[in-house]
Design an enzyme around this catalytic site. Structure first.
Site, mmCIF file in Angstrom:
data_model
loop_
_atom_site.group_PDB
_atom_site.id
_atom_site.type_symbol
_atom_site.label_atom_id
_atom_site.label_comp_id
_atom_site.label_asym_id
_atom_site.label_seq_id
_atom_site.Cartn_x
_atom_site.Cartn_y
_atom_site.Cartn_z
ATOM 1 N N ARG A 162 0.769 -1.194 -0.164
ATOM 2 C CA ARG A 162 -0.113 0.086 0.098
ATOM 3 C C ARG A 162 0.821 1.257 0.065
ATOM 4 N NH1 ARG A 162 -3.062 2.586 4.547
ATOM 5 N NH2 ARG A 162 -4.970 3.719 3.585
ATOM 6 N N HIS B 253 0.418 4.200 -2.641
ATOM 7 C CA HIS B 253 0.013 5.646 -2.281
ATOM 8 C C HIS B 253 1.126 6.509 -2.749
ATOM 9 C CE1 HIS B 253 -3.644 5.339 0.860
ATOM 10 N NE2 HIS B 253 -3.330 4.396 0.012
ATOM 11 N N ASN C 136 -3.906 8.963 4.506
ATOM 12 C CA ASN C 136 -2.674 8.328 4.943
ATOM 13 C C ASN C 136 -2.547 8.458 6.498
ATOM 14 O OD1 ASN C 136 -1.653 7.873 2.364
ATOM 15 N ND2 ASN C 136 -0.497 10.031 2.468
ATOM 16 N N HIS D 254 -6.240 -6.215 -2.533
ATOM 17 C CA HIS D 254 -7.177 -6.335 -1.248
ATOM 18 C C HIS D 254 -7.281 -7.687 -1.019
ATOM 19 C CE1 HIS D 254 -8.954 -1.831 -1.767
ATOM 20 N NE2 HIS D 254 -7.725 -1.713 -1.494
#
Length: 341
Positions: free
Chosen positions: A73, A77, A105, A204
């Site tokens: 992740r 990001h 975040n 996911h």
């Protein structure tokens, strides 16, 4: 002493699997699309870079299995804000406002200490050579492999940014309550297509999400009425409501894939077919696909894990090329949290 020896043996076996027993799903040169990044970028300058990264990542994941999803992740990001340039790692300092303070975040991103440890060891071995952006890309790949997912060649040569963008972090990182149309537009802004959206959503299959990220999905009546699958899964909804009340317990976490939460596999797609994706953005891939093309891709991935794995490797390489800094652009930070002075 006995426990330490067991840990060492496990890590050695993991490393053997990663670098001897497992080949990349994509051959040299596949899917680079003219990228300035190359394989073996550090072959002469820092030949042990990938071994150092995987050693630290393996130990971190062994201590905390959730860390694999966290590092994956972190790379995502990073790439969605100004490109894959390690801007997400910068702390507040001398005019820089950290992206860590952005809504998507804050109190959510993890793994910074793992990156710090990798960078420390690389600076000892090869000072001012390996960028933090490349560390993020390698660590993301190794995290997937360590949870049973595909391995791919990581193209390297990224430089680190000299700035961060709190504004862009709040604007371009997808919200867990986005509609399908908003998701498609968000990915399009990064040069990624609908196929990449469906494929990368498969990440996911590991990790956890906070209550605040899926509360709207289980309490918003308008959202429920639109989501026909929701009505077919009252037990699943009740379970989620028992974990996440209408108010409070914002930081309570639950697995994104409740069936195989620690295994990188294709079960995520089985979940969303049944209307049991945790986030709103998981379920809209099926419920808001009016033309049915996305559903076809979802079903393919659900019934052919190898096909999903190969597609995932391809999309990760593509994502890792978003707006990269190379050559004279950017810098090689000595400390990933701060720009060199």
């Amino acid at each position: 002493m006995g426990y330490t020896r067991i840990i060492v043996v496990v890590v050695v076996l993991i490393l053997m699997k990663l670098y001897e027993g497992e080949g990349s799903l994509l051959s040299d040169g596949d899917e680079t699309d003219g990228s300035p990044l190359v394989l073996d970028y550090y072959k002469e300058k820092c030949p042990l870079v990938e071994e150092i990264v995987v050693r630290v990542v393996a130990m971190a994941v062994l201590k905390d299995p959730r860390m694999a999803a966290s590092l994956l992740r972190l790379h995502f990001h990073d790439c969605f804000v100004m490109g894959c340039d390690a801007s997400v790692l910068l702390d507040d300092f001398e005019g820089i406002i950290s992206e860590k303070q952005a809504g998507p975040n804050l109190d959510s991103l993890r793994g910074f200490e793992v990156i710090d440890e990798i960078k420390y060891l690389l600076e000892e071995a090869c000072p001012y050579t390996v960028s933090c952006a490349d560390i993020l890309a390698i660590a993301a790949r190794d995290s997937v492999v360590l949870r049973g997912g595909p391995r791919w060649d990581v193209y390297l040569g990224r430089k680190d940014s000299l700035k961060a963008s709190l504004v862009d972090a709040n604007q371009f990182i997808p919200s867990p309550n986005f509609t399908l149309e908003a998701l498609i537009e968000n990915f399009h802004q990064q040069g990624l297509d609908v196929g990449d959206l469906v494929t990368l959503s498969g990440s996911h299959t590991i990790g956890k999400a906070r209550c605040v990220s899926f509360r709207q999905r289980i309490y918003d009546q308008d959202h429920e009425e639109f989501n026909l699958y929701h009505q077919k899964n009252p037990i699943f909804r009740r379970i989620l409501r028992s974990i996440c009340p209408e108010s409070g317990r914002d930081d309570e976490v639950t697995p994104l894939d409740y069936v195989t939460p620690a295994q990188f596999d294709n079960h995520y797609y089985h979940n969303i077919i049944q209307g049991e994706g945790l986030l709103g953005t998981d379920n809209v891939l099926v419920t808001q696909d009016l033309e049915g093309e996305i559903r076809k891709q979802v079903w393919k991935y659900a019934f052919d894990e190898k096909y999903f794995f190969k597609s995932f490797a391809k999309s990760m390489i593509k994502m890792g090329n978003i707006h990269v800094l190379t050559g004279e652009e950017g810098q090689i930070r000595k400390n990933c949290r701060f720009v060199n002075i």
